[in-house]
Design a protein around this motif. Sequence first.
Motif, short mmCIF file in Angstrom:
data_model
loop_
_atom_site.label_atom_id
_atom_site.label_comp_id
_atom_site.label_asym_id
_atom_site.label_seq_id
_atom_site.Cartn_x
_atom_site.Cartn_y
_atom_site.Cartn_z
N MET A 16 0.82 -1.21 0.00
CA MET A 16 0.00 0.00 0.00
C MET A 16 0.85 1.26 0.00
O MET A 16 0.56 2.23 -0.69
N ILE A 17 1.93 1.24 0.79
CA ILE A 17 2.79 2.43 0.89
C ILE A 17 3.57 2.63 -0.40
O ILE A 17 3.71 3.76 -0.89
N TYR A 18 4.08 1.54 -0.96
CA TYR A 18 4.89 1.62 -2.17
C TYR A 18 4.23 0.76 -3.26
O TYR A 18 4.40 -0.46 -3.29
N GLU A 19 3.52 1.40 -4.16
CA GLU A 19 2.78 0.67 -5.19
C GLU A 19 3.71 -0.09 -6.13
O GLU A 19 3.33 -1.13 -6.67
N ASN A 20 4.91 0.44 -6.34
CA ASN A 20 5.83 -0.16 -7.32
C ASN A 20 6.82 -1.12 -6.68
O ASN A 20 7.89 -1.37 -7.23
N ILE A 21 6.49 -1.68 -5.54
CA ILE A 21 7.38 -2.60 -4.85
C ILE A 21 7.58 -3.86 -5.68
O ILE A 21 6.70 -4.26 -6.46
N ASN A 22 8.74 -4.49 -5.55
CA ASN A 22 8.96 -5.77 -6.20
C ASN A 22 8.34 -6.87 -5.34
O ASN A 22 8.84 -7.20 -4.27
N ARG A 23 7.26 -7.45 -5.81
CA ARG A 23 6.49 -8.37 -4.99
C ARG A 23 7.20 -9.71 -4.79
O ARG A 23 6.97 -10.37 -3.77
N LEU A 24 8.03 -10.14 -5.73
CA LEU A 24 8.72 -11.41 -5.53
C LEU A 24 9.66 -11.32 -4.34
O LEU A 24 9.68 -12.21 -3.47
N LEU A 25 10.46 -10.25 -4.27
CA LEU A 25 11.36 -10.09 -3.13
C LEU A 25 10.59 -9.94 -1.83
O LEU A 25 11.00 -10.48 -0.79
N ILE A 55 13.09 3.21 4.43
CA ILE A 55 14.27 3.24 3.56
C ILE A 55 13.94 3.60 2.12
O ILE A 55 14.58 4.49 1.54
N PRO A 56 12.95 2.95 1.47
CA PRO A 56 12.68 3.34 0.07
C PRO A 56 12.30 4.81 -0.08
O PRO A 56 12.70 5.45 -1.06
N TYR A 57 11.55 5.35 0.88
CA TYR A 57 11.13 6.76 0.79
C TYR A 57 12.34 7.68 0.82
O TYR A 57 12.49 8.56 -0.04
N GLN A 114 14.63 -2.45 -2.88
CA GLN A 114 13.27 -2.01 -3.20
C GLN A 114 13.23 -0.52 -3.51
O GLN A 114 12.54 -0.08 -4.43
N GLY A 115 13.99 0.27 -2.75
CA GLY A 115 14.04 1.71 -3.01
C GLY A 115 14.58 2.02 -4.40
O GLY A 115 14.05 2.87 -5.13
N ILE A 116 15.63 1.31 -4.79
CA ILE A 116 16.21 1.49 -6.12
C ILE A 116 15.24 0.99 -7.18
O ILE A 116 15.07 1.61 -8.24
N TYR A 117 14.56 -0.11 -6.91
CA TYR A 117 13.60 -0.67 -7.86
C TYR A 117 12.42 0.29 -8.06
O TYR A 117 11.97 0.49 -9.19
N ILE A 118 11.94 0.89 -6.98
CA ILE A 118 10.83 1.85 -7.09
C ILE A 118 11.25 3.03 -7.94
O ILE A 118 10.51 3.51 -8.80
N ARG A 119 12.47 3.50 -7.70
CA ARG A 119 12.99 4.60 -8.50
C ARG A 119 13.08 4.21 -9.97
O ARG A 119 12.75 4.98 -10.87
N LEU A 120 13.49 2.98 -10.20
CA LEU A 120 13.59 2.46 -11.56
C LEU A 120 12.23 2.44 -12.24
O LEU A 120 12.07 2.84 -13.39
N GLN A 121 11.22 1.98 -11.51
CA GLN A 121 9.86 1.92 -12.05
C GLN A 121 9.32 3.31 -12.37
O GLN A 121 8.69 3.52 -13.40
N ARG A 122 9.58 4.24 -11.48
CA ARG A 122 9.03 5.58 -11.66
C ARG A 122 9.64 6.29 -12.86
O ARG A 122 9.03 7.18 -13.44
#
Length: 444
Positions: free
Chosen positions: A87-96, A136-138, A424-432
């Motif tokens: 919910m907090i991070y929509e672009n989270i990598n769900r497998l990890l 951390i991702p934020y 996850q933080g780097i992945y979210i940034r990648l997605q965005r």
Amino acid sequence: MQSYFLELSKYFIPVCMLFYTFECFWIFRYHDEEERKGSYLRQNIFMFLIQLCCFADLVLVSGERQYVFFYGFVQIFLFTALVLVSMIYENINRLLLNNMCMLLGIGLCMLSRLNFDRAVKQYIIVLASLTVSLAIPYFFTRIRFLKKIVWLYGLLGIAMLSAVLITGEVTHGSKISFSLGDVTFQPSEFVKILFLFFLAGALWEDVSLKRVLLTAAVAGVHVAVLVLSRDLGSALIFFMGFVFVVFAATKNYWYLLAGMAGGSAAAWGAYFLFDHVRTRVLAWQDPWSYIDNQGYQITQSLFAIGSGGWFGMGLMQGTPKDIPYVDADFIFSALCEELGVIFGICLILVCISCFIMIMEISLCIHDRFYQMIVYGIGIMYIFQIFLTVGGGIKFIPLTGVTLPFVSYGGSSVMTTMIMFFIIQGIYIRLQREGGRRNVRIENR
């Protein structure tokens, strides 16, 4: 009726684990997270079914209510982690995220069977770790100075390790930790993160021979302090992380070859310098001749794995406590004994799927600094698993390191969770910034 349930659960748990593991690799057929949602949902179902059956076995065999309450707390944590993080991070990598929760759930379940008090402590640390990691991702996607304090990472890491060497407590012949009341703190686990940030910061834009040698000198001080502390397992993980990050940065196979040669020479030297290394090598070569002394741990580990068979003896049906330090160093053997070799193989494959996903994320990142951080985390993670499982099955000599997320060890579980959330933080940034494959993360 109870005996029927216990017998059926011996087969049901490994089958659920097989289906969960299959989904771990099936998702790689798809490149879009929307297409993977079905697999993620099925993984969650299998995860909670495994938890239900495992804790039901514990309750039925022991008759202790404490397992019922602990089961409730563990399920609340797993459900909250899965839902809240998504919910907090929509672009989270769900497998990890799914695999992290799966491994934590297995670890808490097995620890509650081996040592309930330690399981409760681990649960508290897991809650604290998630609380810290959620932020951390934020912050990670908004901080701009990470590349500007390269040498601070190195100096701080050396300072922390040196403090342990000078004032740390001796545990099983090694200076690896501080204690504050009932809480034990192992700085080398947290220095892993600083070490990777140092390597990435030092090499992301300059891979000249001079810079590589300077980086090697600082990395060498880290490893040397760990060796002086007799924390050889951590020293080996740091060394391998350094070698492969340098190779990733330079693409120079001579550096990789030099690293392998240097590591082999260091291992040879450690054999002659440290008595406990010779003891472990002796136990690895022929544990049966020293079954009452040096080879006791490894022989008990092999007995446990062998007696479990493909489907295991069932929770609380084996004797994993016969293995010294089973909840930390040999939890994989305990899992194989009571949940089966099939379950153990699937556990390894789940960890491998994490590694593959981490490597895939690193390949999508064009900013070398962030790419090397993710790559280094993946290397350290999979190498630690290799050391733990390899030592427990007599593939390599014992090193005394934990199985990430599963073994007892607060510093280990917190550090690994922080590492996963950095990814996850780097992945979210990648997605965005435009998708997972055709994206360029701007240099900052």
